[in-house]
Scaffold this motif. Structure first.
Motif, PDB file in Angstrom:
ATOM      1  N   LEU A  20       0.561  -1.457  -0.195  1.00 34.98           N
ATOM      2  CA  LEU A  20      -0.228  -0.188  -0.046  1.00 34.98           C
ATOM      3  C   LEU A  20       1.098   1.627   0.151  1.00 34.98           C
ATOM      4  O   LEU A  20      -0.055   1.853  -0.082  1.00 34.98           O
ATOM      5  CB  LEU A  20      -0.872  -0.103   0.927  1.00 34.98           C
ATOM      6  N   ILE A  21       1.890   1.112   0.276  1.00 39.54           N
ATOM      7  CA  ILE A  21       2.822   1.743   0.525  1.00 39.54           C
ATOM      8  C   ILE A  21       4.104   2.683  -1.272  1.00 39.54           C
ATOM      9  O   ILE A  21       4.218   1.700  -1.072  1.00 39.54           O
ATOM     10  CB  ILE A  21       3.816   1.931   1.680  1.00 39.54           C
ATOM     11  N   ALA A  22       3.693   3.532  -1.609  1.00 43.22           N
ATOM     12  CA  ALA A  22       4.289   3.962  -2.367  1.00 43.22           C
ATOM     13  C   ALA A  22       6.184   4.397  -1.831  1.00 43.22           C
ATOM     14  O   ALA A  22       6.828   4.058  -1.426  1.00 43.22           O
ATOM     15  CB  ALA A  22       4.240   5.784  -2.910  1.00 43.22           C
ATOM     16  N   ARG A  27      12.715  -0.043  -1.698  1.00 40.30           N
ATOM     17  CA  ARG A  27      13.071  -0.380  -0.539  1.00 40.30           C
ATOM     18  C   ARG A  27      12.738  -2.478  -0.899  1.00 40.30           C
ATOM     19  O   ARG A  27      12.517  -2.821  -1.433  1.00 40.30           O
ATOM     20  CB  ARG A  27      12.212  -0.147   0.715  1.00 40.30           C
ATOM     21  N   GLY A  28      13.787  -3.163   0.050  1.00 43.38           N
ATOM     22  CA  GLY A  28      13.168  -4.390  -0.065  1.00 43.38           C
ATOM     23  C   GLY A  28      12.080  -4.897   1.023  1.00 43.38           C
ATOM     24  O   GLY A  28      11.560  -4.269   1.315  1.00 43.38           O
ATOM     25  N   VAL A  29      11.467  -6.141  -0.334  1.00 40.59           N
ATOM     26  CA  VAL A  29      10.691  -6.831   0.019  1.00 40.59           C
ATOM     27  C   VAL A  29      10.124  -7.092   1.518  1.00 40.59           C
ATOM     28  O   VAL A  29       8.614  -6.917   1.712  1.00 40.59           O
ATOM     29  CB  VAL A  29      10.000  -7.715  -0.672  1.00 40.59           C
ATOM     30  N   ALA A  30      11.109  -7.446   2.518  1.00 47.26           N
ATOM     31  CA  ALA A  30      10.580  -7.545   3.844  1.00 47.26           C
ATOM     32  C   ALA A  30      10.663  -6.624   4.505  1.00 47.26           C
ATOM     33  O   ALA A  30      11.023  -7.249   5.662  1.00 47.26           O
ATOM     34  CB  ALA A  30      11.823  -9.111   3.774  1.00 47.26           C
ATOM     35  N   VAL A  31      11.055  -5.146   3.722  1.00 43.61           N
ATOM     36  CA  VAL A  31      11.486  -4.371   5.703  1.00 43.61           C
ATOM     37  C   VAL A  31      10.406  -4.247   6.211  1.00 43.61           C
ATOM     38  O   VAL A  31      10.655  -4.065   7.711  1.00 43.61           O
ATOM     39  CB  VAL A  31      12.058  -3.623   4.559  1.00 43.61           C
ATOM     40  N   VAL A  79      11.839   5.427   2.762  1.00 40.73           N
ATOM     41  CA  VAL A  79      11.153   5.728   1.572  1.00 40.73           C
ATOM     42  C   VAL A  79      11.779   7.333   1.185  1.00 40.73           C
ATOM     43  O   VAL A  79      12.646   7.687   0.220  1.00 40.73           O
ATOM     44  CB  VAL A  79      10.196   5.414   1.005  1.00 40.73           C
ATOM     45  N   ALA A  80      11.743   8.392   1.893  1.00 40.30           N
ATOM     46  CA  ALA A  80      11.585   9.471   2.109  1.00 40.30           C
ATOM     47  C   ALA A  80      12.816   9.644   2.359  1.00 40.30           C
ATOM     48  O   ALA A  80      13.507  10.641   1.162  1.00 40.30           O
ATOM     49  CB  ALA A  80      10.959   9.950   3.250  1.00 40.30           C
TER      50      ALA A  80
END
Length: 95
Positions: A20-22, A27-31, A79-80
């Motif tokens: 859901l987060i852009a 980033r990694g899938v597991a973060v 992400v920021a």
């Protein structure tokens, strides 16, 4: 044994939050699921040590939903930071 329910719930909701987060490409899938699951374990264990019973709704809300909310906020921050660092690197390279 109930801690497993909290950890599985936090992990599943963490996976949903990841999608859901852009900025998934940054980033990694597991973060997000990893942060949510680790926080759920810490909150659940700490609440149990503090005397909160397994039948308390606050234990479940804090450990499952609270950890997913914190994990989502941490993911947004990651992400920021990544976007700012990528932009700075592009400026430094003249791209």
């Amino acid at each position: 044994m109930y801690i497993l329910l909290a950890l599985i719930g936090a992990c599943v909701l963490g996976i949903a939050a990841h999608y859901l987060i852009a900025g998934r490409e940054l980033r990694g899938v597991a973060v997000t699921p990893a942060i949510a699951t680790a926080l759920a374990a810490i909150v659940y264990t700490g609440s149990q040590w503090a005397g909160v019973g397994e039948d308390s709704v606050w234990l479940w809300l804090a450990s499952v939903l609270g950890s997913v909310i914190v994990a989502a906020l941490a993911t947004i921050a990651i992400v920021a930071v990544r976007r700012r660092s990528d932009a700075a690197a592009k400026v430094a390279l003249g791209i």
